[in-house]
Motif scaffolding. Structure first.
Motif, mmCIF file in Angstrom:
data_model
loop_
_atom_site.group_PDB
_atom_site.id
_atom_site.type_symbol
_atom_site.label_atom_id
_atom_site.label_comp_id
_atom_site.label_asym_id
_atom_site.label_seq_id
_atom_site.Cartn_x
_atom_site.Cartn_y
_atom_site.Cartn_z
ATOM 1 N N GLN A 172 0.844 -1.192 0.000
ATOM 2 C CA GLN A 172 0.000 0.000 0.000
ATOM 3 C C GLN A 172 0.883 1.247 0.000
ATOM 4 O OE1 GLN A 172 -3.117 0.172 2.955
ATOM 5 N NE2 GLN A 172 -3.303 -2.052 3.021
ATOM 6 N N ILE A 173 0.452 2.257 -0.739
ATOM 7 C CA ILE A 173 1.183 3.521 -0.748
ATOM 8 C C ILE A 173 0.802 4.306 0.505
ATOM 9 C CG2 ILE A 173 1.555 5.695 -1.951
ATOM 10 C CD1 ILE A 173 0.833 4.242 -4.556
ATOM 11 N N LEU A 174 1.800 4.660 1.289
ATOM 12 C CA LEU A 174 1.594 5.472 2.483
ATOM 13 C C LEU A 174 2.206 6.849 2.225
ATOM 14 C CD1 LEU A 174 2.511 2.854 5.255
ATOM 15 C CD2 LEU A 174 0.249 3.459 4.389
ATOM 16 N N SER A 175 1.402 7.855 2.317
ATOM 17 C CA SER A 175 1.884 9.210 2.055
ATOM 18 C C SER A 175 2.750 9.695 3.217
ATOM 19 C CB SER A 175 0.712 10.171 1.857
ATOM 20 O OG SER A 175 0.024 10.372 3.085
ATOM 21 N N ARG A 176 3.540 10.722 2.955
ATOM 22 C CA ARG A 176 4.346 11.312 4.022
ATOM 23 C C ARG A 176 3.455 11.833 5.143
ATOM 24 N NH1 ARG A 176 7.005 12.159 -0.666
ATOM 25 N NH2 ARG A 176 9.292 11.872 -0.683
ATOM 26 N N GLU A 177 2.315 12.419 4.778
ATOM 27 C CA GLU A 177 1.405 12.958 5.788
ATOM 28 C C GLU A 177 0.858 11.843 6.677
ATOM 29 O OE1 GLU A 177 1.344 13.698 2.582
ATOM 30 O OE2 GLU A 177 2.023 15.793 2.669
ATOM 31 N N GLU A 178 0.500 10.684 6.070
ATOM 32 C CA GLU A 178 0.012 9.553 6.870
ATOM 33 C C GLU A 178 1.080 9.065 7.832
ATOM 34 O OE1 GLU A 178 -3.128 6.990 4.281
ATOM 35 O OE2 GLU A 178 -1.120 7.158 3.403
ATOM 36 N N VAL A 194 11.527 14.637 7.947
ATOM 37 C CA VAL A 194 11.886 13.575 8.886
ATOM 38 C C VAL A 194 11.486 12.203 8.348
ATOM 39 C CG1 VAL A 194 9.753 13.713 10.244
ATOM 40 C CG2 VAL A 194 11.857 12.910 11.313
ATOM 41 N N VAL A 195 10.371 12.110 7.601
ATOM 42 C CA VAL A 195 9.961 10.825 7.025
ATOM 43 C C VAL A 195 11.013 10.325 6.039
ATOM 44 C CG1 VAL A 195 8.276 9.646 5.559
ATOM 45 C CG2 VAL A 195 7.499 11.173 7.374
ATOM 46 N N ASP A 196 11.453 11.205 5.159
ATOM 47 C CA ASP A 196 12.454 10.826 4.161
ATOM 48 C C ASP A 196 13.751 10.365 4.830
ATOM 49 O OD1 ASP A 196 10.986 12.091 1.647
ATOM 50 O OD2 ASP A 196 10.956 13.552 3.263
#
Length: 226
Positions: A172-178, A194-196
């Motif tokens: 599943q694609i999880l967005s940075r916002e999620e 921070v996610v990256d």
């Protein structure tokens, strides 16, 4: 009613926070000395710790390190005047559950406290799943580590939380916002990288092809990655 320990040496702020917590129905105890925080936090009398970094005696980073080294799972929200990316990453990577910079809005702090307390609340009585598998990767929930082709790899607290989100949503694609919402708390700045940064850390440990970048959408843990 939850009992919250406030470790803060600025009297004005500690009084403001403790008064607001009591008005919201919590019990709040205040300590100003970093050397006392670990003992109090590990007493079993508290449900959450609001921790200032700039404490006298023993600073907040050392308090956090001692708590996690001792195996404490007490939720910790860092509340500090330090707002650099380095301090933020150090706090989260050191085992903090959340991080807020001063000045702050009390309503936001209260919302984060509710969120962390809810995460700790007991869930259903069904058997707890101990391992998640995606292709040649396995996530051991109890040991809080990942197995790559059967070889154990240790993860930091935040790396593990991020990995768990991917393992629970394979392909599943999880967005940075999620991911910001689920792993770091919904009030983090959506413009943060921070996610990256943590996806890169995770790739270095479980395989660079395991987590695919979906341009303009987010990231995906592939069940077909080799």
């Amino acid at each position: 009613m939850s009992r919250i320990l406030v470790a803060e040496d600025e009297t004005r702020i500690s009084a403001f926070v403790s008064k607001g917590l009591r008005a919201a129905g919590h019990t709040a105890d205040v300590t100003v000395d970093g050397s006392q925080v670990v003992e109090l936090a590990e007493s079993g009398d508290f449900d959450l710790l609001v921790l200032d970094i700039g404490l006298p005696g023993v600073d907040g980073f050392e308090v956090l390190r001692q708590l996690r080294d001792d195996g404490s799972e007490l939720p910790v929200i860092i509340l500090t005047a330090r707002d650099s990316a380095r301090d933020l990453v150090a706090g989260l990577d050191g085992g903090a559950n959340d991080y807020m910079s001063k000045p702050f809005r009390f309503e936001e702090l209260l919302a984060r406290i509710r969120r962390r307390l809810a995460e700790r609340a007991p869930t259903s009585t069904t058997a707890v799943q101990e391992r998640l598998s995606v292709g040649h990767l396995e996530l051991e929930l109890r040991e809080r580590r990942v197995l790559v082709d059967g070889v154990p790899v240790e993860l930091s607290t935040r790396e593990f939380a991020l990995a768990e989100e991917f393992f629970r949503h394979p392909d599943q694609i999880l967005s940075r916002e999620e991911l910001l919402s689920r792993v770091w708390g919904y009030d983090f700045d959506p413009g943060s990288n921070v996610v990256d940064v943590y996806v890169r850390y995770l790739r270095n440990k479980i395989g660079k092809d395991a987590i695919a970048t979906v341009r303009g959408a987010g990231y995906r843990l592939s069940t077909r990655a080799q």
